[in-house]
Design a protein around this motif. Structure first.
Motif, mmCIF file in Angstrom:
data_model
loop_
_atom_site.group_PDB
_atom_site.id
_atom_site.type_symbol
_atom_site.label_atom_id
_atom_site.label_comp_id
_atom_site.label_asym_id
_atom_site.label_seq_id
_atom_site.Cartn_x
_atom_site.Cartn_y
_atom_site.Cartn_z
ATOM 1 N N ALA A 236 0.787 -1.233 0.000
ATOM 2 C CA ALA A 236 0.000 0.000 0.000
ATOM 3 C C ALA A 236 0.819 1.282 0.000
ATOM 4 O O ALA A 236 0.237 2.366 -0.039
ATOM 5 C CB ALA A 236 -0.941 0.011 1.199
ATOM 6 N N SER A 237 2.139 1.215 0.032
ATOM 7 C CA SER A 237 2.920 2.464 0.053
ATOM 8 C C SER A 237 4.309 2.235 -0.534
ATOM 9 O O SER A 237 5.309 2.310 0.160
ATOM 10 C CB SER A 237 3.030 3.027 1.471
ATOM 11 N N ALA A 238 4.361 1.961 -1.830
ATOM 12 C CA ALA A 238 5.643 1.674 -2.491
ATOM 13 C C ALA A 238 6.321 2.964 -2.942
ATOM 14 O O ALA A 238 5.672 3.932 -3.306
ATOM 15 C CB ALA A 238 5.417 0.752 -3.687
ATOM 16 N N ASN A 239 7.655 2.929 -2.919
ATOM 17 C CA ASN A 239 8.449 4.058 -3.410
ATOM 18 C C ASN A 239 9.580 3.540 -4.289
ATOM 19 O O ASN A 239 9.633 2.350 -4.642
ATOM 20 C CB ASN A 239 8.970 4.904 -2.245
ATOM 21 N N THR A 240 10.499 4.408 -4.649
ATOM 22 C CA THR A 240 11.539 4.050 -5.617
ATOM 23 C C THR A 240 12.439 2.940 -5.108
ATOM 24 O O THR A 240 12.697 1.954 -5.812
ATOM 25 C CB THR A 240 12.378 5.291 -5.971
ATOM 26 N N ILE A 241 12.932 3.080 -3.891
ATOM 27 C CA ILE A 241 13.876 2.077 -3.384
ATOM 28 C C ILE A 241 13.191 0.727 -3.229
ATOM 29 O O ILE A 241 13.815 -0.333 -3.418
ATOM 30 C CB ILE A 241 14.516 2.549 -2.058
ATOM 31 N N TYR A 242 11.918 0.721 -2.929
ATOM 32 C CA TYR A 242 11.144 -0.513 -2.798
ATOM 33 C C TYR A 242 11.129 -1.264 -4.132
ATOM 34 O O TYR A 242 11.401 -2.473 -4.190
ATOM 35 C CB TYR A 242 9.726 -0.157 -2.366
ATOM 36 N N HIS A 262 1.699 -0.557 -4.835
ATOM 37 C CA HIS A 262 0.960 0.667 -5.137
ATOM 38 C C HIS A 262 1.900 1.849 -4.904
ATOM 39 O O HIS A 262 2.226 2.185 -3.759
ATOM 40 C CB HIS A 262 -0.280 0.785 -4.254
ATOM 41 N N ILE A 263 2.321 2.477 -5.983
ATOM 42 C CA ILE A 263 3.257 3.598 -5.886
ATOM 43 C C ILE A 263 2.510 4.832 -5.392
ATOM 44 O O ILE A 263 1.461 5.197 -5.924
ATOM 45 C CB ILE A 263 3.905 3.882 -7.251
ATOM 46 N N VAL A 264 3.060 5.466 -4.378
ATOM 47 C CA VAL A 264 2.394 6.618 -3.778
ATOM 48 C C VAL A 264 2.380 7.797 -4.752
ATOM 49 O O VAL A 264 3.406 8.196 -5.280
ATOM 50 C CB VAL A 264 3.103 7.028 -2.474
ATOM 51 N N SER A 274 10.074 12.603 -2.330
ATOM 52 C CA SER A 274 9.435 13.789 -2.886
ATOM 53 C C SER A 274 8.349 13.407 -3.886
ATOM 54 O O SER A 274 8.425 12.358 -4.547
ATOM 55 C CB SER A 274 10.464 14.676 -3.576
ATOM 56 N N GLN A 275 7.331 14.269 -4.001
ATOM 57 C CA GLN A 275 6.270 14.009 -4.973
ATOM 58 C C GLN A 275 6.820 13.953 -6.392
ATOM 59 O O GLN A 275 6.390 13.117 -7.195
ATOM 60 C CB GLN A 275 5.190 15.103 -4.877
ATOM 61 N N GLU A 276 7.767 14.815 -6.698
ATOM 62 C CA GLU A 276 8.345 14.825 -8.044
ATOM 63 C C GLU A 276 8.969 13.484 -8.376
ATOM 64 O O GLU A 276 8.755 12.925 -9.462
ATOM 65 C CB GLU A 276 9.384 15.933 -8.157
ATOM 66 N N SER A 277 9.731 12.940 -7.440
ATOM 67 C CA SER A 277 10.380 11.649 -7.658
ATOM 68 C C SER A 277 9.352 10.534 -7.778
ATOM 69 O O SER A 277 9.475 9.637 -8.633
ATOM 70 C CB SER A 277 11.345 11.355 -6.502
ATOM 71 N N LEU A 278 8.314 10.561 -6.946
ATOM 72 C CA LEU A 278 7.274 9.532 -6.990
ATOM 73 C C LEU A 278 6.518 9.570 -8.310
ATOM 74 O O LEU A 278 6.214 8.530 -8.899
ATOM 75 C CB LEU A 278 6.315 9.709 -5.820
ATOM 76 N N HIS A 279 6.219 10.770 -8.799
ATOM 77 C CA HIS A 279 5.488 10.884 -10.062
ATOM 78 C C HIS A 279 6.340 10.400 -11.235
ATOM 79 O O HIS A 279 5.827 9.794 -12.184
ATOM 80 C CB HIS A 279 5.029 12.320 -10.272
ATOM 81 N N PHE A 300 -3.359 6.766 -3.222
ATOM 82 C CA PHE A 300 -3.704 8.111 -2.750
ATOM 83 C C PHE A 300 -4.221 8.008 -1.315
ATOM 84 O O PHE A 300 -4.851 7.017 -0.950
ATOM 85 C CB PHE A 300 -4.818 8.736 -3.597
ATOM 86 N N TRP A 301 -3.969 9.044 -0.522
ATOM 87 C CA TRP A 301 -4.609 9.196 0.780
ATOM 88 C C TRP A 301 -5.574 10.363 0.683
ATOM 89 O O TRP A 301 -5.163 11.515 0.511
ATOM 90 C CB TRP A 301 -3.588 9.468 1.885
ATOM 91 N N MET A 302 -6.868 10.069 0.802
ATOM 92 C CA MET A 302 -7.883 11.115 0.721
ATOM 93 C C MET A 302 -8.029 11.846 2.042
ATOM 94 O O MET A 302 -8.328 13.032 2.084
ATOM 95 C CB MET A 302 -9.218 10.488 0.327
ATOM 96 N N ASP A 303 -7.846 11.111 3.146
ATOM 97 C CA ASP A 303 -7.953 11.714 4.469
ATOM 98 C C ASP A 303 -7.053 10.964 5.428
ATOM 99 O O ASP A 303 -6.183 10.189 5.000
ATOM 100 C CB ASP A 303 -9.413 11.738 4.949
#
Length: 538
Positions: A236-242, A262-264, A274-279, A300-303
């Motif tokens: 539920a919270s993947a990033n680049t290093i993952y 699921h890439i954040v 950073s959002q830029e890196s994630l996008h 996505f986190w809506m709340d």
């Protein structure tokens, strides 16, 4: 990975195949797939013809491997391997001592993966005077070393003064960041508690762990998941290093798990990137796909979290309109991102912890589905509170209701806050909504979902001549297997014991199809025909 074809006989096999729900035996090919499913006599004859090894299941209950629809495999494993466990009952008088004691336990080869930062879990704010934690309880014991402690929701943290300085916070700040809150003392200075997006700056200040460590943590998480019969997961919270770690594990032939990371997209807090890196990572997600990794998923986190004392979830006002102040993503930004990802065939999982966030997410998804009627199935994560008017919309829009964390299905929080913790399983089922269940492993100590399943089995209701437990048992067995595979678009490969599918299956000490989930124990887990967990009793 070299395997040998084998026959498995004398089993009590629940296939989760509606056309043939029960079998006695099956054959697993050398390629790790089900080659035949049938009676003992049929499979024994084939085994003799082909000269296969024969394994006696001794009438043990066997079913497909479990799909965990929501887990934090890396974060949960890092907690176990090199973070400090203080429990959730620490008080003002004990928290520093608990952390110091835990620090000794965690003084191992992994201690340097976050530099000189100490990370501890979990505090509960209501254990402190006036229901608030304060950095003063940490500063005497840790005057110079930066310290971060998660709360029991994992959405909020507290930093000591050294941590605030290291992360660049202004302790006299007068303005809260967008989507977050600084908890303040009566004089206006920061207590050190950072709510929701206010913690982003803290997490981004921590050094990223090295790839070798991330790999070891993922392997630990996989091993723990196998112990509880899990053979496929939605991270539920993947990033680049993952994703780089998954790629290396796949190349090294060590990835014995179907993983759907699921890439954040936003907010970036949980990804610590950073959002830029994630996008940019989302843009090249396809390059990380492999035999066991499908990276066409976005988060996505809506709340926030529906947990005291902050209750950062988004509810509906008396007029039926969401409380916009509680939303972590602007509607236009969400709609733009969903439209883009949907057009690329990427499934989006949207964290929704309140009726308001769920309604706003559905508003966006309704527009997306109008633009692209044949687009991929999307998900609302948690679904603890869905307004009854929105349930039919979920069915119409082909939205998966992903029900996590599993432990909340059995907790007293459900009774204490019935408006927040509705868990409308029956209403969703009656409306034809696709339902899955996830552990949300990071909150519970293990990814074991069986205790929670025993708490929801009665919600499905009886049928003529059958008890609610029997009906619920069969439905839940499907939800945690084939429904999960359908949610990630892999129903032709996973989720049931059928010819041609991957041979991911488990042996359990009782018949789960009868709804007997309480205290159930996985005796053995197979991944593509290979034993990856064994309790020793089978």
């Amino acid at each position: 990975m070299s395997r040998v074809a084998a026959a498995y006989i004398h089993g009590h096999v629940y296939t989760v195949n509606e056309k043939k729900p029960w079998a006695e035996a099956f054959i697993v090919s050398a390629s790790g797939r089900f080659e035949a499913v049938g009676s003992n006599e049929e499979i024994l004859n084939l085994a003799k013809e082909q000269g296969l090894l024969i394994h006696d299941l001794k009438n043990t209950f066997v079913m497909p491997g479990i799909h965990d629809a929501h887990t934090h495999l890396l974060l949960a494993s890092m907690q176990k391997l090199n973070e400090i466990d203080i429990g959730s009952d620490s008080t003002a008088g004990t928290i520093a001592a608990d952390i110091q004691r835990g620090q000794c336990v965690c003084a191992c080869a992994y201690a340097h993966v976050r530099g000189d930062w100490l990370i501890a879990n979990f505090y509960a704010g209501d254990n402190f005077p006036d229901g608030r934690i304060d950095r003063k309880y940490l500063d005497n014991a840790f005057p110079d070393r930066p310290l971060l402690v998660r709360d029991i929701s994992c959405h909020n943290v507290v930093l000591n003064s050294a941590g605030l300085r290291r992360a660049g916070y202004d302790t006299e700040s007068k303005e809260d960041p967008p989507g977050g809150k600084y908890v303040r003392r009566p004089d206006g200075s920061l207590t050190g508690e950072l709510v929701e997006a206010a913690a982003t700056q803290a997490w981004s200040s921590l050094p990223q762990p090295p790839v070798w460590y991330v790999k070891e943590a993922i392997l630990y998480g996989i091993q723990m998941s196998h112990r509880f019969g899990i053979t496929s997961v939605q991270e539920a919270s993947a990033n680049t290093i993952y994703l780089h770690a998954l790629r290396e594990l796949e190349q090294e032939n060590r990835l014995q798990m179907e993983i759907f990371p699921h890439i954040v997209h936003a907010p970036e807090t949980f990804a610590a990137e950073s959002q830029e890196s994630l996008h940019q990572l989302i843009d090249i997600a396809d390059t990380f796909r492999s035999e066991h990794v499908d990276s066409r998923f976005v988060k996505f986190w809506m709340d926030g979290a529906p947990i005291p004392p902050h209750f950062t979830h988004c509810d509906l006002g008396p007029d039926g309109v969401p409380d916009e102040k509680k939303l972590l993503i602007r509607f236009d930004a969400l709609l733009s991102a969903l439209t883009q990802h949907d057009a690329r065939g990427m499934t989006c999982k949207i964290h929704c912890a309140g009726e308001g966030s769920a309604r706003r997410a559905l508003d966006a998804l309704e527009i997306v589905r109008q633009l692209n009627p044949a687009g991929p199935r999307h998900e609302l994560a948690h679904c603890n509170a869905i307004h009854r008017d929105d349930i039919p919309r979920m069915a119409k829009l082909r939205i998966t209701a992903e029900m996590s964390p599993a432990i909340f299905h059995e907790t007293s929080l459900t009774a204490n806050f019935p408006h927040i913790f509705q868990w409308p399983f029956k209403e969703l089922q009656d409306a034809g909504v696709h339902v899955t269940v996830g552990s949300d492993w990071i909150l519970p100590p293990t990814p074991d979902i069986f205790p929670a399943l025993s708490a929801i089995v009665e919600r499905f209701g009886p049928e003529t001549g059958r008890t609610a437990k029997e009906v619920g048992g069969e439905k839940i067995c499907r939800i945690i297997t084939l429904s999960g595979a359908e949610a990630v678009g892999k129903a032709m490969e996973l989720g049931s014991i059928e010819v041609g599918k991957k041979a991911n299956f488990i042996a359990v000490d009782r018949d789960l199809s009868r709804g007997e989930f309480a205290d159930a124990k996985v005796l053995k887990t197979w991944f593509e025909g290979e034993v990856v967990w064994e309790d020793g009793e089978l």
